[in-house]
Design an enzyme around this catalytic site. Sequence first.
Site, PDB file in Angstrom:
ATOM      1  N   ASP A  70      27.918  37.843  85.624  1.00  0.00           N
ATOM      2  CA  ASP A  70      27.060  38.401  86.389  1.00  0.00           C
ATOM      3  C   ASP A  70      27.734  39.263  87.461  1.00  0.00           C
ATOM      4  O   ASP A  70      28.362  38.896  88.321  1.00  0.00           O
ATOM      5  CB  ASP A  70      26.773  36.971  87.107  1.00  0.00           C
ATOM      6  CG  ASP A  70      25.570  37.163  88.096  1.00  0.00           C
ATOM      7  OD1 ASP A  70      24.867  38.384  88.212  1.00  0.00           O
ATOM      8  OD2 ASP A  70      25.193  36.181  89.071  1.00  0.00           O
ATOM      9  N   TRP A  95      36.516  33.423  88.053  1.00  0.00           N
ATOM     10  CA  TRP A  95      35.922  32.558  87.174  1.00  0.00           C
ATOM     11  C   TRP A  95      36.407  32.892  85.698  1.00  0.00           C
ATOM     12  O   TRP A  95      36.529  34.145  85.541  1.00  0.00           O
ATOM     13  CB  TRP A  95      34.541  32.193  87.564  1.00  0.00           C
ATOM     14  CG  TRP A  95      33.485  33.333  86.867  1.00  0.00           C
ATOM     15  CD1 TRP A  95      32.892  32.934  85.570  1.00  0.00           C
ATOM     16  CD2 TRP A  95      33.278  34.566  87.238  1.00  0.00           C
ATOM     17  NE1 TRP A  95      31.984  34.149  85.270  1.00  0.00           N
ATOM     18  CE2 TRP A  95      32.215  34.918  86.100  1.00  0.00           C
ATOM     19  CE3 TRP A  95      33.536  35.630  88.238  1.00  0.00           C
ATOM     20  CZ2 TRP A  95      31.680  36.465  86.371  1.00  0.00           C
ATOM     21  CZ3 TRP A  95      33.026  36.884  88.161  1.00  0.00           C
ATOM     22  CH2 TRP A  95      32.067  37.234  87.432  1.00  0.00           C
ATOM     23  N   ASP A 114      37.194  40.482  89.770  1.00  0.00           N
ATOM     24  CA  ASP A 114      36.253  41.210  90.579  1.00  0.00           C
ATOM     25  C   ASP A 114      37.336  42.552  90.961  1.00  0.00           C
ATOM     26  O   ASP A 114      38.358  42.135  91.063  1.00  0.00           O
ATOM     27  CB  ASP A 114      35.580  40.802  91.536  1.00  0.00           C
ATOM     28  CG  ASP A 114      34.373  39.954  91.074  1.00  0.00           C
ATOM     29  OD1 ASP A 114      34.067  39.927  89.957  1.00  0.00           O
ATOM     30  OD2 ASP A 114      34.126  38.908  91.856  1.00  0.00           O
ATOM     31  N   ASN A 142      29.832  31.997  88.749  1.00  0.00           N
ATOM     32  CA  ASN A 142      29.848  33.560  88.898  1.00  0.00           C
ATOM     33  C   ASN A 142      29.046  33.876  90.252  1.00  0.00           C
ATOM     34  O   ASN A 142      28.659  34.915  90.686  1.00  0.00           O
ATOM     35  CB  ASN A 142      29.274  34.274  87.737  1.00  0.00           C
ATOM     36  CG  ASN A 142      27.927  33.986  87.253  1.00  0.00           C
ATOM     37  OD1 ASN A 142      27.279  33.670  87.827  1.00  0.00           O
ATOM     38  ND2 ASN A 142      27.498  33.799  85.993  1.00  0.00           N
ATOM     39  N   ASP A 143      28.500  32.581  90.539  1.00  0.00           N
ATOM     40  CA  ASP A 143      27.763  32.759  92.039  1.00  0.00           C
ATOM     41  C   ASP A 143      28.548  33.111  93.224  1.00  0.00           C
ATOM     42  O   ASP A 143      28.001  33.088  94.231  1.00  0.00           O
ATOM     43  CB  ASP A 143      26.763  31.576  91.993  1.00  0.00           C
ATOM     44  CG  ASP A 143      25.675  31.605  91.391  1.00  0.00           C
ATOM     45  OD1 ASP A 143      25.552  32.726  90.888  1.00  0.00           O
ATOM     46  OD2 ASP A 143      25.028  30.698  91.321  1.00  0.00           O
TER      47      ASP A 143
END
Lengths: 170, 395
Positions: A70, A95, A114, A142-143
């Site tokens: 995501d 994650w 990231d 992924n939030d």
Amino acid sequence: MKIFDRLFEQQARQLAQRSSRRGLLKGLGGLLVGGAAVPLLPVSRVHAAEKPMDKGDPSSCDYWRYCAMDGFLCDCCGGSANTCPPGTEMSPITWIGTCRNPADGRSYIISYNDCCGKSSCGACLCQRDEGDRPPYRPDKTNDINWCLGTESAAYHCSTAIVVGVAFEET
Amino acid sequence: MKNLRKVGLVGATLVSLAGGVAMSAGGQPPPLPIEPIGIIETLPKDYPESWFLVHDASFFQMSDGKVYVIDIEGNDLHEQVKGTFNVVLMGNLTQSARRHEIYATETFHSRGTRGKREDLVTIWDQETLSPVGEVLWPKPKRFTGMPQRFAMLLIDNDRWLAVANFSPATSVTLIDLDTRKIINEIPTPGCVFVYPTGERGFSSLCADGRFLSAELAEDGTLIELTRTDVFFDSDTTPIYERPAVIGDTAYFPTLAGLVYPVDISGKVAKVGEPWSLVSETESEGKWAPGGIALIDKDDLGRFYILMHPDSKDGSYQGGGPEVWVFDPVKQKRVQKISMQAWGLSLAVSRGKTPQLMVTNPTDMSLEIYDGLSGEFVKTITGFGQSTPLMMHGSR
């Protein structure tokens, strides 16, 4: 959770093997065993020439590694599926997902680190969420903005790095 | 050449003035009055029921996240957009009608996207939409991520504000809103977010499938942390972290389409028996909840939830084509709203005639439906939005 436990176990073993005195002994041992084995083993040249199979377009959301993705694909932002663009900083924690590589039929543990320190890349936004869970399961979510442990909390894009072969649950 | 231009300009001005006088004398309307410069609009102290706070985290320009104050009764953008304020870098917000303030978590770096990081709660005045206070974190750690309704919580009749942290160590920062000071930080190991619990406490949701309930003393110190029994498996039977809170009950939907009623009236969250949102027939069509802000409640005691057919692994945040409205006491669906387009997030206005706002993910417009009849009312769009994925009915 079993997959996760096993991954950590595997990584812990590798870390232990790389460490200090044990690492030295392991290295020496490997050298001795290897030295002895080289002239003796009937090495298959055909096998040695084979390469791991990794097919697909890393700029496409359909790429197999992005099953739990995501975010913006770093492959479209100056980086690649497993590298960050110039001038960014890779988050050390993140994650993970478990994705099946169609080229070899194996499932792999994918770490979605990231890349941080610049504003949103804005290209190739991809959301697949397979195996994703809400933020109460941080290892599978992924939030969360995973630009944690970095100098900057600014999110730029996400990688998808192979960190191990997943064991099949029995 | 310069002199000639000056002469021309003076001449044109004289002609213009003379013409103006002549037109007035000839029955023309009087000229427009001279207008004062420097007027700034203000908003009413209490927001009407038809107003929403539309939180646009702006995923493509996160340092430009903002909240639009929108009146859905307006006929055009002039009437609909009442004002905006910024919420920088994936913040969250909550509103206190009693204090006439809006609280937003923000993160700044001293050089834009680099430099020293500061986390804070910014206190916005409802009338002026100006910041009237800040509470700075001693060490940056507040939760940043997709917008959540329960990353912040007002406690004890809006005396305190609880804010979720994730560094990735989890904790809750407690702010006294009278003094605008941090009074405590409560560790919540393995558990995230802040859900109302009891008169003066909160609960967090844990990775091992239970709640962690915190009971707080009058001065904000921790009396006791209590872990409930495990009631779900985060691998095989996960629930959403997004409940609808109606009175003393928080309704937590599961990814598969059950809903857990959780009694939050006591000092410790008490999980009730789950019931299904989906009938047997609908189950065959694999209907399940889906969306980002996927659930909200109205003042009639009902909750609204986005639903989608053909659910599968990975579809739980993708939204759906229908909104189902439930009476949770009767455990019965009372309304089914088939939307004009796919919906990704929703919010409901307060009052006796609830209005439903839904984000259309295709063009990021906001669609309004009547909460009682389910009829489509209007589309609100073109107000400068980017990704308005969390909306709050005004309080």
